[in-house]
Enzyme design. Structure first.
Site, short mmCIF file in Angstrom:
data_model
loop_
_atom_site.label_atom_id
_atom_site.label_comp_id
_atom_site.label_asym_id
_atom_site.label_seq_id
_atom_site.Cartn_x
_atom_site.Cartn_y
_atom_site.Cartn_z
N GLN A 81 -5.19 -1.62 9.39
CA GLN A 81 -5.11 -2.96 8.80
C GLN A 81 -5.77 -3.99 9.74
OE1 GLN A 81 -3.91 -3.65 5.72
NE2 GLN A 81 -4.36 -5.81 5.93
N ASP B 113 -11.64 2.66 3.81
CA ASP B 113 -12.04 1.26 3.76
C ASP B 113 -13.56 1.12 3.60
OD1 ASP B 113 -10.12 -0.80 3.88
OD2 ASP B 113 -9.71 -0.40 6.00
N LYS C 2 0.85 -1.20 0.00
CA LYS C 2 0.00 0.00 0.00
C LYS C 2 0.87 1.24 0.00
CE LYS C 2 -3.89 -2.28 2.14
NZ LYS C 2 -4.45 -2.81 3.38
#
Ligand code: GUN
Length: 296
Positions: free
Chosen positions: A98, A121, A54
């Protein structure tokens, strides 16, 4: 093999290039650099690889990448304090924590602490509700990537029968909402669905997101269907580690009209969509129009 391959790797590269173009224009015309903060708690090796990728792809798109690595025994209050600082930081337009988090942490409480406008997200309850009511939301990256590939391959999805196998909050449920938003007739199937093969055989669009290696067999698929395989399962074959999807590729590709391979299908789209979401969040924060084609 008769199915057309849907090349997620190439599609993701194209999407990243479009994001990078918009990022360059934002910098040139407005002096704004989108920023993405990624938080990793603990040392899970798979998560560490994702987080590193990422960071690399964020910088390659011309955006600012902020990485925060916390030890596995970090108190939850410390993580919440970091999120509060990132929420208040005007250089940060997207925040991703995460998952999975260490078991003693309450993932819902942590996600709820993220400013919904920075929730790239799309996991915050506000974004879930906005998506479910057909309003502008931050959309979870993996189902957003699947939707983009389906639209690219099929054009209009209106009126098609879509079957999503798997009811997770990260993929299955938002995927069903997105397909409904594109006027599909949606069935959300799962491990307790009765006669799952017969349900799958009704699908013009079949999205497999169950996390069970090669569960979907060739005779579960309607001839000509478009099959999206979200699964990434590590298996051992002939003594070698391999990645396989939730779909039995050799069988299904002989029946389907189009199929995403594993690897190289849905996987690369997830980070590309994360970059697109970060760019969208940045544009919204700056009161600028969002680039077209990068959101649902
Ligand atoms: N872990 C596996 N997939 C994801 C994802 O899409 N977002 C986050 N935050 N964690 C993940």
């Amino acid at each position: 093999m008769s199915a057309r391959m849907i090349d997620g790797k190439a599609f993701a590269a194209g999407l990243r290039a479009r994001v990078a173009e918009h990022v360059a224009a934002l910098a040139a015309e407005h002096g704004i650099v989108p920023g993405l903060a990624v938080v990793l708690v603990g040392e899970d090796p798979a998560s560490a690889v994702y987080v590193r990728n990422k960071g690399v792809q964020t910088r390659e798109a011309g955006m600012a990448s902020f990485e925060h690595r916390l030890p596995a025994d970090t108190p939850e209050a410390e993580l919440l304090a970091l999120i509060a600082r990132l929420n208040a930081d005007p250089a940060v337009h997207g925040i991703l924590v995460q998952l999975p988090l260490p078991g003693r942490m309450d993932a819902t409480r942590v996600i709820t602490a993220i400013d919904p406008a920075k929730d790239v997200d799309g996991f915050h309850i506000l974004n879930v509700g906005l998506l479910g009511t057909g309003q502008r939301a931050m959309v979870p990256c993996t189902p957003l990537g699947c939707l983009m590939m389906l639209r690219d391959h099929l054009g209009s999805l209106a009126g098609l029968n879509a079957v999503v196998v798997g009811r997770s909050n990260i993929v299955g449920k938002p995927m069903a909402q997105l397909l409904l938003g594109d006027s599909c007739t949606v069935t959300l199937a799962h491990s307790r669905t009765r006669d799952l093969p017969a349900v799958c055989r009704q699908a013009d669009i079949l999205v497999a997101a169950v996390g069970r290696a090669e569960m979907i067999r060739g005779d579960w698929v309607k001839p000509g269907a478009t099959v999206i395989d979200v699964g990434i399962n590590r298996v051992e074959r002939d003594g070698k580690a391999r990645l396989v999807g939730d779909v039995r590729f050799d069988e299904v590709s002989a029946v389907a009209g189009a199929i995403t391979p594993v690897p190289g299908g849905v996987g690369p789209m997830t980070i590309a969509c994360l970059l697109a979401n970060t760019l969208s969040a940045c544009c919204r924060a700056a009161g600028l129009p969002e680039p077209r084609g990068l959101t649902a």
